[in-house]
Motif scaffolding. Structure first.
Motif, short mmCIF file in Angstrom:
data_model
loop_
_atom_site.label_atom_id
_atom_site.label_comp_id
_atom_site.label_asym_id
_atom_site.label_seq_id
_atom_site.Cartn_x
_atom_site.Cartn_y
_atom_site.Cartn_z
N SER A 1 0.80 -1.22 0.00
CA SER A 1 0.00 0.00 0.00
C SER A 1 0.84 1.27 0.00
N VAL A 2 2.08 1.19 0.50
CA VAL A 2 2.90 2.39 0.58
C VAL A 2 3.30 2.90 -0.80
N VAL A 3 3.22 2.04 -1.83
CA VAL A 3 3.72 2.44 -3.15
C VAL A 3 2.61 2.85 -4.10
N PHE A 4 1.34 2.78 -3.67
CA PHE A 4 0.29 3.05 -4.66
C PHE A 4 0.31 4.48 -5.19
N PRO A 5 0.75 5.51 -4.43
CA PRO A 5 0.85 6.84 -5.05
C PRO A 5 1.86 6.88 -6.19
N PHE A 6 2.92 6.06 -6.09
CA PHE A 6 3.96 6.08 -7.13
C PHE A 6 3.44 5.42 -8.40
N PHE A 7 2.64 4.36 -8.26
CA PHE A 7 2.04 3.77 -9.45
C PHE A 7 1.06 4.74 -10.08
N MET A 8 0.35 5.49 -9.25
CA MET A 8 -0.57 6.49 -9.79
C MET A 8 0.19 7.52 -10.62
N ALA A 9 1.36 7.92 -10.12
CA ALA A 9 2.17 8.88 -10.87
C ALA A 9 2.68 8.30 -12.18
N SER A 10 2.87 6.97 -12.21
CA SER A 10 3.39 6.33 -13.42
C SER A 10 2.34 6.19 -14.52
N LEU A 11 1.09 6.53 -14.23
CA LEU A 11 0.05 6.40 -15.25
C LEU A 11 0.34 7.29 -16.46
N ALA A 12 0.96 8.44 -16.22
CA ALA A 12 1.32 9.32 -17.34
C ALA A 12 2.33 8.64 -18.25
#
Length: 575
Positions: A509-520
């Motif tokens: 769960s700690v990395v889900f913001p980083f995957f969100m950023a990788s959507l671009a």
């Protein structure tokens, strides 16, 4: 693009004239705090009018109605999120802390930010990640009451990172974020609301943690609240009663459902042993210390019951980075949507200034007082814009379309809204009569209502239609093979599933913001799967190019436009 003449004087006395670049709101300037300084220069000439425009005779009525409406629309989620924070953090935060965070953050932001039309509050992703931070603190044996010092240092590190992002013009990266990422991000918010809203009601039966009668009654309250709010939200389109009454019922659908459900619950509270909202009437923080007293409002960063370890300060950097990434996306995605050309705003935006204000002012305030973090919330912000907009009906051969002709752009309504939310703290004695099931239903309703206008879920509905002749005539359906539309939707669904899975699993769960950023980045890679024309049609809103300007969209963008026959009610966008 307008160019200004800059004069350079050399030692020889020769004067040369060179054009000075006119940077846009999302351009890299190549200078320290270059974008921030330009944002301040753009907004400075409008600062006085930002406070007076709301009270102009032609704007006063619209401003007052917007204040009253958005006050209720922002207070209900604050109460609901407060109850969710209370459960998820084992009493570290409560309803009073969430209301205070919304009020203070909103007043600070509306007074100083570059886009004062954005409404601040809690969001689903921030709720989820705060629970992640709590789990991280518990996992490394930081004692229960030591979470507050850990949270303090997490917020302060996040404040530093957010300021650095604003100073180094990193908001310019938002130029690479398209509707592909926006729809997935909005989908995550909807899923969090829907799943977290209904889960406790189901668990009442599966875990047998309460008598069957109580579980059944909570389920009935849940269904009643959701059903009444949904029915009333579309009441303005019904043929019954006076128009004023229809509009009143639709605008305050959630409030009416919440109050009537609570009144019904009060009649049978003794027989059913309902779970009620936990709120202290003494205006003190929710956390109880080991000696039985309440924690002070000012958080002691060196520890509460025992000294906070020095390594914990460094350890807080990890979740702080995640908070900074999440805040960057949440804040800027909302700002991009608010500042879309289709909203017809005249005053310039201030992306870097918005983020700087949040990093330098609102984050430290929440850290020092031990409050949940507030950020620009997309749907209330869009609702605020719509409530301040005057629309004109454009007659076209295919039908009518309402287009925005004037928006009351100012700071006063946002500021007063959050003052009123702060005054709601005096309602604390009454809030403890709200049943948990009713708040869970409001949370669920928020998720369902937020699906409106999401292109991803619109395309998902196409999977359920077997006859192509019955497809809604979206612009991409008219111009592309349906198989290509389904493939694009499948990619988004996979990304959304991965994103929610990362959030739901504690170990990841700690990395889900980083995957969100990788959507671009994922969106950039889709150029190898789709042609530029296909991506242009699938990753854009109707009317964004000149070809579509002359014809009304078959399904309007509900975030920006209202149509005569398919009006998006304010209540549907009010959470």
């Amino acid at each position: 693009m307008a160019e200004a003449e800059a004069v350079y004087r050399y030692e020889s006395g020769y004067i040369a004239h060179a054009p000075k670049k006119d940077y846009g709101p999302l351009d890299f300037t190549g200078k320290i705090a270059g974008g921030l300084r330009l944002d301040i220069r753009r907004r400075a000439p409008f600062f006085c009018s930002d406070w007076t425009d709301a009270f102009m005779p032609e704007n006063f009525q619209k401003s007052v109605s917007s204040i009253l409406y958005l006050f209720i629309a922002a207070l209900a989620p604050a109460i609901t999120f407060g109850s969710r924070f209370l459960d998820g953090t084992n009493g570290q935060f409560g309803v009073l802390e969430m209301i205070m965070s919304t009020s203070l953050s909103g007043m600070i932001f509306s007074s100083t930010a570059g886009q004062p039309l954005s409404i601040l509050g809690a969001t689903g992703p921030f709720l989820a990640y705060t629970l992640v931070v709590y789990d991280l603190a518990i996992a490394v044996d930081v004692e229960l009451r030591g979470f507050m010092p850990f949270y303090f240092w997490t917020c302060m590190w996040c404040s530093l990172f957010t300021i650095l992002v604003a100073v180094f013009d990193l908001c310019a990266l938002m130029k690479h974020v398209t509707m592909f990422s926006e729809d997935i991000f909005a989908g995550l918010i909807s899923l969090i609301f829907i799943i977290d809203g209904v889960r406790p009601i189901i668990e009442n039966f599966s875990e047998e943690r309460m008598p069957l009668v109580s579980a059944m009654f909570e389920a009935l309250l849940f269904l009643y609240t959701f059903g009444l709010a949904t029915w009333l939200s579309g009441f303005r389109r019904k043929p019954w009663s006076l128009r004023f009454i229809r509009n009143l019922g639709a605008n305050f659908a959630v409030t009416i459902a919440l109050v009537t459900a609570s009144a019904w619950a009060a009649l049978y509270s003794n027989e059913t042993n309902l779970r009620m909202l936990q709120v202290d009437a003494d205006f003190s923080p929710n956390l109880v210390l080991s000696d039985g007293s309440k924690r002070p409002w000012i958080v002691n960063p060196s520890g509460i019951d025992r000294p906070f370890p020095a390594w914990g300060i460094a350890y807080a950097i990890l979740p702080a980075i995640g908070f900074a990434v999440l805040g960057y996306l949440d804040q800027n995605l909302t700002s991009v949507i608010v500042n879309r050309p289709s909203n017809n705003l005249k005053k310039p935006p201030g992306y870097h200034l918005d983020l700087f204000v949040r990093g330098a002012l609102t984050l430290p305030v929440c850290a020092v007082l031990g409050l949940p973090l507030s950020v620009a919330s997309t749907v209330p912000s869009i609702t605020h814009v719509i409530s301040l907009t005057t629309y004109d009906v454009k007659q076209l051969p295919e039908g009518e379309r309402k287009v925005p002709v004037k928006v009351v752009e100012q700071r006063a309504t946002n500021f007063i809204i959050h003052i009123l939310i702060g005054c709601a703290l005096f309602l604390a004695p009454a809030l403890k009569f709200l049943p948990r099931a009713v708040l869970q239903s409001v949370f669920f309703y928020m998720g369902i209502a937020s699906l409106t206008g999401n292109n991803l879920f619109d395309r998902l509905k196409l999977w359920l239609i077997w006859d192509p002749a019955k497809y809604p005539q979206y612009h991409y359906v008219q111009k592309l093979p349906i198989q290509r539309v389904h493939l694009y939707t499948l990619v988004q669904v996979v990304c959304l599933g991965i994103l929610y899975g990362l959030k739901a699993i504690k170990e990841t769960s700690v990395v889900f913001p980083f995957f969100m950023a990788s959507l671009a980045i994922i969106r950039k890679g889709m150029r190898f799967m789709f042609t530029e024309e296909e991506l242009k049609q699938l990753d854009s809103l109707p009317g964004e190019d000149e070809e579509e300007e002359e014809a009304p969209a078959s399904k309007p963008d509900l975030l920006n436009l209202e149509t005569k026959d398919e009006t998006s009610t304010k209540e549907e966008l009010s959470i």
